[in-house]
Scaffold this motif. Structure first.
Motif, PDB file in Angstrom:
ATOM      1  N   THR A 133       0.896  -1.301   0.144  1.00  0.00           N
ATOM      2  CA  THR A 133       0.162   0.012   0.026  1.00  0.00           C
ATOM      3  C   THR A 133       0.788   1.386   0.219  1.00  0.00           C
ATOM      4  O   THR A 133       1.849   1.386   0.888  1.00  0.00           O
ATOM      5  N   PHE A 134       0.537   2.434  -0.994  1.00  0.00           N
ATOM      6  CA  PHE A 134       1.337   3.422  -1.085  1.00  0.00           C
ATOM      7  C   PHE A 134       0.747   4.581  -0.408  1.00  0.00           C
ATOM      8  O   PHE A 134      -0.485   4.567  -0.331  1.00  0.00           O
ATOM      9  N   PHE A 135       1.681   5.413   0.395  1.00  0.00           N
ATOM     10  CA  PHE A 135       0.760   6.411   1.125  1.00  0.00           C
ATOM     11  C   PHE A 135       1.670   7.696   0.975  1.00  0.00           C
ATOM     12  O   PHE A 135       2.662   7.709   0.511  1.00  0.00           O
ATOM     13  N   GLU A 136       0.962   8.907   0.731  1.00  0.00           N
ATOM     14  CA  GLU A 136       1.604  10.015   0.355  1.00  0.00           C
ATOM     15  C   GLU A 136       2.838  10.446   1.379  1.00  0.00           C
ATOM     16  O   GLU A 136       2.764  10.279   2.542  1.00  0.00           O
ATOM     17  N   ALA A 137       3.907  10.728   0.601  1.00  0.00           N
ATOM     18  CA  ALA A 137       5.073  11.101   1.386  1.00  0.00           C
ATOM     19  C   ALA A 137       5.360  12.497   1.472  1.00  0.00           C
ATOM     20  O   ALA A 137       6.311  13.219   2.045  1.00  0.00           O
ATOM     21  N   ILE A 189       8.211  14.679  -3.344  1.00  0.00           N
ATOM     22  CA  ILE A 189       8.225  15.255  -4.707  1.00  0.00           C
ATOM     23  C   ILE A 189       6.777  14.707  -5.542  1.00  0.00           C
ATOM     24  O   ILE A 189       6.068  13.945  -4.788  1.00  0.00           O
ATOM     25  N   LEU A 190       6.500  15.255  -6.503  1.00  0.00           N
ATOM     26  CA  LEU A 190       5.300  14.792  -7.116  1.00  0.00           C
ATOM     27  C   LEU A 190       5.116  13.162  -7.155  1.00  0.00           C
ATOM     28  O   LEU A 190       6.169  12.793  -7.768  1.00  0.00           O
ATOM     29  N   GLY A 191       4.306  12.752  -6.638  1.00  0.00           N
ATOM     30  CA  GLY A 191       4.050  11.211  -6.749  1.00  0.00           C
ATOM     31  C   GLY A 191       4.830  10.491  -5.649  1.00  0.00           C
ATOM     32  O   GLY A 191       4.438   9.101  -5.794  1.00  0.00           O
ATOM     33  N   SER A 192       5.413  11.191  -4.823  1.00  0.00           N
ATOM     34  CA  SER A 192       6.040  10.231  -3.973  1.00  0.00           C
ATOM     35  C   SER A 192       5.370   9.518  -2.961  1.00  0.00           C
ATOM     36  O   SER A 192       4.068  10.118  -2.564  1.00  0.00           O
ATOM     37  N   ALA A 193       5.944   8.240  -2.344  1.00  0.00           N
ATOM     38  CA  ALA A 193       5.041   7.611  -1.715  1.00  0.00           C
ATOM     39  C   ALA A 193       5.804   6.808  -0.699  1.00  0.00           C
ATOM     40  O   ALA A 193       7.033   6.546  -0.849  1.00  0.00           O
ATOM     41  N   SER A 194       5.413   6.666   0.581  1.00  0.00           N
ATOM     42  CA  SER A 194       5.827   5.836   1.465  1.00  0.00           C
ATOM     43  C   SER A 194       5.126   4.505   1.017  1.00  0.00           C
ATOM     44  O   SER A 194       3.944   4.490   0.738  1.00  0.00           O
ATOM     45  N   VAL A 195       5.863   3.134   1.520  1.00  0.00           N
ATOM     46  CA  VAL A 195       5.113   1.724   1.068  1.00  0.00           C
ATOM     47  C   VAL A 195       5.136   0.895   2.118  1.00  0.00           C
ATOM     48  O   VAL A 195       6.105   0.753   3.166  1.00  0.00           O
ATOM     49  N   ARG A 241       4.226  -6.360   9.076  1.00  0.00           N
ATOM     50  CA  ARG A 241       3.920  -5.334   8.264  1.00  0.00           C
ATOM     51  C   ARG A 241       5.374  -4.480   8.557  1.00  0.00           C
ATOM     52  O   ARG A 241       5.782  -4.179   9.270  1.00  0.00           O
ATOM     53  N   ILE A 242       5.925  -4.272   7.246  1.00  0.00           N
ATOM     54  CA  ILE A 242       6.958  -3.763   7.217  1.00  0.00           C
ATOM     55  C   ILE A 242       6.850  -2.010   6.251  1.00  0.00           C
ATOM     56  O   ILE A 242       6.369  -2.390   5.067  1.00  0.00           O
ATOM     57  N   LEU A 243       7.258  -1.042   6.915  1.00  0.00           N
ATOM     58  CA  LEU A 243       6.915   0.147   6.292  1.00  0.00           C
ATOM     59  C   LEU A 243       8.321   0.843   5.865  1.00  0.00           C
ATOM     60  O   LEU A 243       9.251   0.849   6.694  1.00  0.00           O
ATOM     61  N   PHE A 244       8.287   1.184   4.647  1.00  0.00           N
ATOM     62  CA  PHE A 244       9.390   1.987   4.097  1.00  0.00           C
ATOM     63  C   PHE A 244       9.013   3.472   3.916  1.00  0.00           C
ATOM     64  O   PHE A 244       8.005   3.811   2.975  1.00  0.00           O
ATOM     65  N   SER A 245       9.879   4.149   4.505  1.00  0.00           N
ATOM     66  CA  SER A 245       9.365   5.665   4.394  1.00  0.00           C
ATOM     67  C   SER A 245       9.761   6.230   3.087  1.00  0.00           C
ATOM     68  O   SER A 245       8.721   7.155   2.743  1.00  0.00           O
ATOM     69  N   GLY A 246      10.587   5.712   2.195  1.00  0.00           N
ATOM     70  CA  GLY A 246      11.011   6.503   1.061  1.00  0.00           C
ATOM     71  C   GLY A 246      11.384   7.771   1.613  1.00  0.00           C
ATOM     72  O   GLY A 246      12.251   7.778   2.727  1.00  0.00           O
ATOM     73  N   ASP A 247      11.331   8.839   0.770  1.00  0.00           N
ATOM     74  CA  ASP A 247      11.968  10.127   1.225  1.00  0.00           C
ATOM     75  C   ASP A 247      10.417  11.030   1.861  1.00  0.00           C
ATOM     76  O   ASP A 247       9.616  11.100   0.957  1.00  0.00           O
ATOM     77  N   ILE A 248      10.704  11.418   2.991  1.00  0.00           N
ATOM     78  CA  ILE A 248       9.531  12.224   3.603  1.00  0.00           C
ATOM     79  C   ILE A 248       9.879  13.702   3.317  1.00  0.00           C
ATOM     80  O   ILE A 248      10.707  14.150   3.463  1.00  0.00           O
ATOM     81  N   GLY A 249       8.674  14.321   2.961  1.00  0.00           N
ATOM     82  CA  GLY A 249       8.748  15.857   2.672  1.00  0.00           C
ATOM     83  C   GLY A 249       8.181  16.492   4.035  1.00  0.00           C
ATOM     84  O   GLY A 249       7.658  16.086   4.973  1.00  0.00           O
ATOM     85  N   PRO A 293       4.002  24.786  -0.365  1.00  0.00           N
ATOM     86  CA  PRO A 293       2.990  25.236  -1.129  1.00  0.00           C
ATOM     87  C   PRO A 293       2.391  24.385  -2.005  1.00  0.00           C
ATOM     88  O   PRO A 293       1.370  24.556  -2.426  1.00  0.00           O
ATOM     89  N   LEU A 294       3.268  23.381  -2.772  1.00  0.00           N
ATOM     90  CA  LEU A 294       2.688  22.603  -3.935  1.00  0.00           C
ATOM     91  C   LEU A 294       2.139  21.291  -3.580  1.00  0.00           C
ATOM     92  O   LEU A 294       1.055  20.975  -4.551  1.00  0.00           O
ATOM     93  N   LEU A 295       2.955  20.538  -2.615  1.00  0.00           N
ATOM     94  CA  LEU A 295       2.316  19.191  -2.377  1.00  0.00           C
ATOM     95  C   LEU A 295       1.567  19.149  -1.163  1.00  0.00           C
ATOM     96  O   LEU A 295       1.792  19.728  -0.037  1.00  0.00           O
ATOM     97  N   ASN A 296       0.808  17.926  -0.901  1.00  0.00           N
ATOM     98  CA  ASN A 296       0.210  17.827   0.290  1.00  0.00           C
ATOM     99  C   ASN A 296       1.118  17.234   1.408  1.00  0.00           C
ATOM    100  O   ASN A 296       2.320  16.686   0.915  1.00  0.00           O
ATOM    101  N   ASP A 297       0.921  17.291   2.578  1.00  0.00           N
ATOM    102  CA  ASP A 297       1.607  16.942   3.648  1.00  0.00           C
ATOM    103  C   ASP A 297       1.760  15.451   3.754  1.00  0.00           C
ATOM    104  O   ASP A 297       0.725  14.634   2.899  1.00  0.00           O
ATOM    105  N   PRO A 298       2.864  14.858   4.148  1.00  0.00           N
ATOM    106  CA  PRO A 298       2.908  13.461   4.220  1.00  0.00           C
ATOM    107  C   PRO A 298       1.815  12.842   4.880  1.00  0.00           C
ATOM    108  O   PRO A 298       1.210  13.356   6.123  1.00  0.00           O
TER     109      PRO A 298
END
Length: 456
Positions: free
Chosen positions: A152-156, A159-165, A177-185, A190-195
């Motif tokens: 399952t991908f979650f808003e990170a 950058i545009l389209g980035s996700a935690s998994v 359950r193993i959670l990968f943060s990816g890169d967290i913003g 101003p441009l992207l939604n909060d993680p």
């Protein structure tokens, strides 16, 4: 169940993590190492696993240090499925194609100088890699990977389209359950939604780029940017901004639009975005309003462009880029790469660093060993195109524009993941990782070495 770390282990780049669940092998990211020559050479070495044995690649986002070795993975035998968000798919195509062109050009340059060298991968390898992209991940909706495994991908918010998994797997009658943060913003951009708040997890693999410090406030950083530009304008000089093509270039266009409209920047300024990749990425931002904040999406649907700036010129042709080096005053030039490891910005630095009236403004992370880091750390000269260039321009480092969360936001994100039994810290310099481990304050925190494997 096992996990192994084949990139971003006690380093900032090259993200690549392998999870083995029964007979299934799932890779999270396959990024390029960036920085000094030794890291460049690491890209060509074995992955630490057989590429053909990987069943699925889950891509968190499209930065080069997360997707840049995917064509090499395919070249070496990967025939599985790549899953990511729609925006990440489009941006990854752009990033991988640009990387292939750069490597082909470097190989041609080496041959002309009697040093035959094959590119790490070429354009055809990128086309082959694009064929491996399969299902599109929708945020918050699980993707079935087979054998009782879901992703399952979650808003990170990075950058545009980035996700935690989140990986969920049935093993021995219970769900792991193993959670990968990816890169967290950071929050409040101003441009992207909060993680998104992360789900509870047994194991967390977490980035720590800024694990040892927080950023300045965004408004203070914007004010400092405008002040640095006004200073160069008063001195009659130019402004050079080494710029990451994804997210940073678009955010800068947004803020410069505000600065010109409000009078915070002189009205006669000429702004040049000298990066074909950043220009193409801006088009993709317009194409994916679903990945932007709702108010920006509404602007786009009403025909208002949040990235349009009075006095903005897009520069694509190399000859037009060279013409910019004849401008002696009044220009703001944004060019890649952000760490000055390649690209057009190196030419602009070679023509502008030595002049006291100019300003160079760094608005992103600079890894150890990069040209950007040398300049930021106060080197009196740098070598560019075979010549020593004295640094006399005003150097500004504004950390508040980072697309990475600072320490406080990282700690909050980890806390919201429940009480994980194991936390693995990746994607950071050793000092930042160690500082973050101390802040977490519990014993089951690991800072893995490259290619190290753990049983879960």
């Amino acid at each position: 169940m096992r996990i192994s770390f084949h990139g971003a282990a006690r380093g900032v780049t090259g993200s690549c993590h392998l999870v083995e669940i029964g007979r299934r092998r799932i890779l999270i990211d396959c990024g390029m190492f960036q920085g000094n020559k030794e890291l460049d050479e690491e890209n060509a070495r074995p992955f630490g696993f057989a590429a053909g044995s990987v069943d699925v690649l889950l891509l968190t986002h499209a930065h080069l240090d997360h997707c840049g070795r995917i064509p090499l993975l395919v070249q070496r035998g990967f025939r599985g499925e790549i899953i990511c968000t729609a925006a990440t798919r489009d941006l990854a195509r752009l990033v991988m194609m640009d990387a292939a062109h750069l490597q082909e050009e470097d190989a041609r340059h080496a041959r002309r100088h009697g040093q035959p060298r094959a590119p790490l991968y070429d354009t055809m390898d990128v086309f082959d890699a694009l064929d491996r992209f399969g299902r599109t991940a929708e945020l918050g909706r699980a993707v079935d990977l087979g054998h009782g495994i879901r992703a399952t991908f979650f808003e990170a918010g990075h950058i545009l389209g980035s996700a935690s998994v989140l990986l969920e797997a049935e093993e021995d009658g219970r769900t792991r359950r193993i959670l990968f943060s990816g890169d967290i913003g950071p929050r409040g951009r101003p441009l992207l939604n909060d993680p998104a708040p992360p789900p509870n997890a047994d194991v967390v693999v977490m980035e720590t780029t800024y694990g040892d410090r927080d950023h300045r406030s965004l408004q203070a950083s914007v004010d400092e940017l405008f002040a640095a530009i006004r200073g160069a304008q008063r001195r009659g000089g130019n402004v050079i901004i080494p710029t990451f093509a994804l997210e940073r270039a678009q955010e800068l266009q947004f803020f410069l639009r505000q600065g010109v409209a409000s009078g915070a920047i002189g009205p006669t300024v000429d702004i040049y975005l000298d990066s074909p990749m950043a220009i193409s990425a801006t088009r993709l931002f317009r194409r994916h309003p679903e990945a932007l904040k709702p108010d920006l999406a509404r602007m786009l649907t009403r025909g208002k462009d949040p990235f349009s700036v009075k006095g903005l010129h897009y520069v694509t042709d190399p000859s037009e880029s060279r013409d910019l080096n004849r401008i002696r005053s009044g220009a703001i030039i944004m060019a890649g790469s952000g760490m000055c490891t390649g690209g057009r910005v190196r030419h602009h630095l070679s023509h502008n660093l030595a002049r006291r009236e100019n300003a160079v403004i760094f608005v992103g992370f600079a890894a150890e060993g990069t040209l950007a880091r040398l300049i930021i750390d106060g080197a009196p000269t740098v070598r560019l195109f075979g010549k020593e260039v004295h640094i006399r321009a005003h150097i500004h480092t504004i950390n508040g524009f980072s697309a990475h969360a600072g320490q406080s936001d990282l700690l909050d994100w980890h806390r919201r993941a429940g009480s994980p039994r194991h936390s693995f810290l990746v994607h950071g310099e050793p000092a930042a990782m160690q500082a973050f481990a101390r802040k977490l304050g519990h014993p089951e925190v690991e800072i893995p070495l490259l290619h190290q494997t753990y049983d879960l």
